[in-house]
Design a protein around this motif. Structure first.
Motif, short mmCIF file in Angstrom:
data_model
loop_
_atom_site.label_atom_id
_atom_site.label_comp_id
_atom_site.label_asym_id
_atom_site.label_seq_id
_atom_site.Cartn_x
_atom_site.Cartn_y
_atom_site.Cartn_z
N LEU A 39 0.83 -1.20 0.00
CA LEU A 39 0.00 0.00 0.00
C LEU A 39 0.87 1.26 0.00
O LEU A 39 1.91 1.30 0.66
CB LEU A 39 -0.90 0.02 1.24
CG LEU A 39 -2.09 -0.94 1.27
CD1 LEU A 39 -2.71 -0.95 2.67
CD2 LEU A 39 -3.13 -0.51 0.25
N SER A 126 -11.53 -3.20 5.96
CA SER A 126 -10.28 -2.49 5.68
C SER A 126 -9.88 -1.60 6.86
O SER A 126 -8.68 -1.42 7.12
CB SER A 126 -10.41 -1.66 4.41
OG SER A 126 -11.40 -0.66 4.55
N ILE A 130 -6.23 -1.92 8.61
CA ILE A 130 -5.30 -0.80 8.77
C ILE A 130 -4.83 -0.69 10.22
O ILE A 130 -3.67 -0.35 10.49
CB ILE A 130 -5.95 0.50 8.29
CG1 ILE A 130 -6.21 0.43 6.78
CG2 ILE A 130 -5.09 1.72 8.61
CD1 ILE A 130 -7.07 1.55 6.24
N SER A 149 -6.13 4.29 1.87
CA SER A 149 -5.90 2.84 1.99
C SER A 149 -7.21 2.07 1.88
O SER A 149 -7.27 1.00 1.26
CB SER A 149 -5.21 2.51 3.31
OG SER A 149 -3.93 3.11 3.37
#
Length: 438
Positions: A39, A126, A130, A149
């Motif tokens: 990422l 997500s 993260i 992200s």
């Protein structure tokens, strides 16, 4: 060996099959390449090596994309979660039940709803992903990094969905299942090399014994996947013009493990709950601390007892919603078939239900044993990465996908009047994709 080489030649002699194989390899290469693209805003050199606990299981299914913090960090998993939700809705909601009975058009609508539901699921997951990234690895943490992200991970999951559909349409096998299997298989070489290095020369005999045990475990999973109980069916004599057709005898194949891998997936998701809940009160209660420790360690007997019990319950539950004895009995009655010695209609339905109940028990027990076998292997000194291939979700998925793929290749060979891949000419595999129902 000569038979095997001849079969390979036959496979690549069929232009359509050869093209599909190369297409599949191309799409798989794209997926594996994306698994290593980190990422933006993450320093790959500061990432933690591997994932532990429940994230280690997910990382195994994703082929390391999770621990690499890649753009495919969640892979196809949110789509599978959405598929499971839609399957449950087809049981509880009449609208989705109606769609399921509409045939191809209904399936297209359900697939469309699944894709739409995948987006909010991957966005929510997500955020959690993260949070698991090592803080030192994030170059500029903040809202901008989090939002960007989330968007990139969501796009990565949607791209994985697209790759899976392309493999299904232009490749060989079920695309979604193939992507999961490739992620699992990609970890196998490293796991086996790590196990050999850990044992060394002094433990070479033990390492060979582990390989032998693994071979027999794989054979047991294949037997469980293919095992069926055949219920004989007799069709009455029919008159065709001036000719009288003889009665035919066929069989209804009832799979011993009709639920596939779904009970393990459901049970595994519930096993995360005790550890998460206990972590909330771990500073206020000794009991919470004890529960948190026991259910965070998948080698503890408490964990495996609850895990095995949940698998038994979910196997019966999923088999009940997957196989409908009443519908089978009605279809037999309409087509003029009957089970010898059993009256058509309600009696046939009860007979099929009784047979299904009896064969589900050994299937559920075998599935539970396979699910907890990685923990048993770990207790016997097998390294953690290699023990994951001794059973559980990983092994059952690999076996199912390989059998499905062999089944399709077999069909192409037989259609072109080539000898099959097996002497028997039959490769019985799973008939349902993992992503939708295993």
């Amino acid at each position: 060996m000569k038979k095997f080489i001849e079969t390979i030649k036959n496979i690549f002699a069929i232009e359509d099959l050869r093209t599909r194989i190369f297409n599949t390899l191309f799409f798989i290469a794209i997926y594996r390449l994306g698994s290593f693209v980190v990422l933006p805003g993450v320093d790959a050199t500061r990432l933690k090596q591997g994932a532990a606990g429940i994230f280690g299981i997910l990382d195994t299914l994703l082929g390391g994309a999770f621990s690499n913090a890649s753009i495919f960090a969640l892979g196809i998993m949110p789509y599978i979660s959405a598929s499971i939700v839609l399957q449950l809705l087809t049981i509880a909601v009449p609208y989705f039940q109606k769609l399921q009975k509409e045939g191809e058009s209904g399936r297209k609508k359900i697939n469309q709803y699944t894709r739409i539901l995948t987006i909010p699921i991957v966005l929510a997951q997500s955020v959690g992903f993260i949070a698991t990234i090592n803080a030192d690895a994030i170059i500029n943490p903040g809202v901008l990094f989090t939002v960007s992200s989330m968007i990139i991970i969501t796009a990565g999951t949607l791209f994985c969905m697209w790759l899976g559909e392309k493999i299904t349409d232009k490749g060989i096998g079920n695309g979604i299942s193939m992507i999961i299997m490739i992620g699992i298989v990609s970890r196998f070489p490293g796991a086996i090399i790590g196990e050999a290095a850990a044992k060394g020369l002094n433990g070479a005999l033990i390492f060979l014994l582990e390989l032998v045990v693994l071979f027999f475990v794989v054979m047991a999973v294949i037997v469980l996947t293919q095992a069926v109980r055949q219920i004989p069916v007799q069709y009455a004599k029919q008159i065709g013009g001036t000719a009288q057709l003889n009665s035919q005898r066929q069989f209804i194949p009832m799979k011993v493990n009709a639920a596939g891998v779904m009970p393990i997936i459901f049970a595994q998701s519930l096993m995360f709950v005790p550890a998460i809940v206990a972590s909330v009160w771990q500073n206020d209660s000794d009991l919470a601390n004890t529960i948190g420790v026991k259910f965070s360690d998948y080698t503890s007997w408490e964990y495996n007892l609850v895990f095995g019990t949940l698998i038994l319950l979910f196997t019966y539950f999923y088999t009940a919603i997957s196989v409908n004895p009443n519908q089978i009995a009605d279809d037999l009655k309409r087509s003029g078939g009957f089970v010898p010695g059993v009256k058509p209609g309600a009696d046939t339905s009860e007979y099929i239900d009784e047979v299904l109940t009896r064969i589900t028990l050994p299937g559920a027990l075998a599935l539970a044993l396979i699910a907890i076998f990685p923990a048993i292997a770990l207790l016997f000194g097998v390294t953690r990465p290699f023990s994951a291939f001794y059973g559980g979700t990983s092994l059952i998925i690999m076996v199912g996908v390989v059998l499905d793929t062999l089944n399709q290749v077999q069909s192409y060979l037989l259609m072109r009047h080539y000898d099959g891949m097996m002497k028997s000419g039959k490769v019985r595999g799973r008939s349902t994709p993992i992503a939708m129902a295993s």
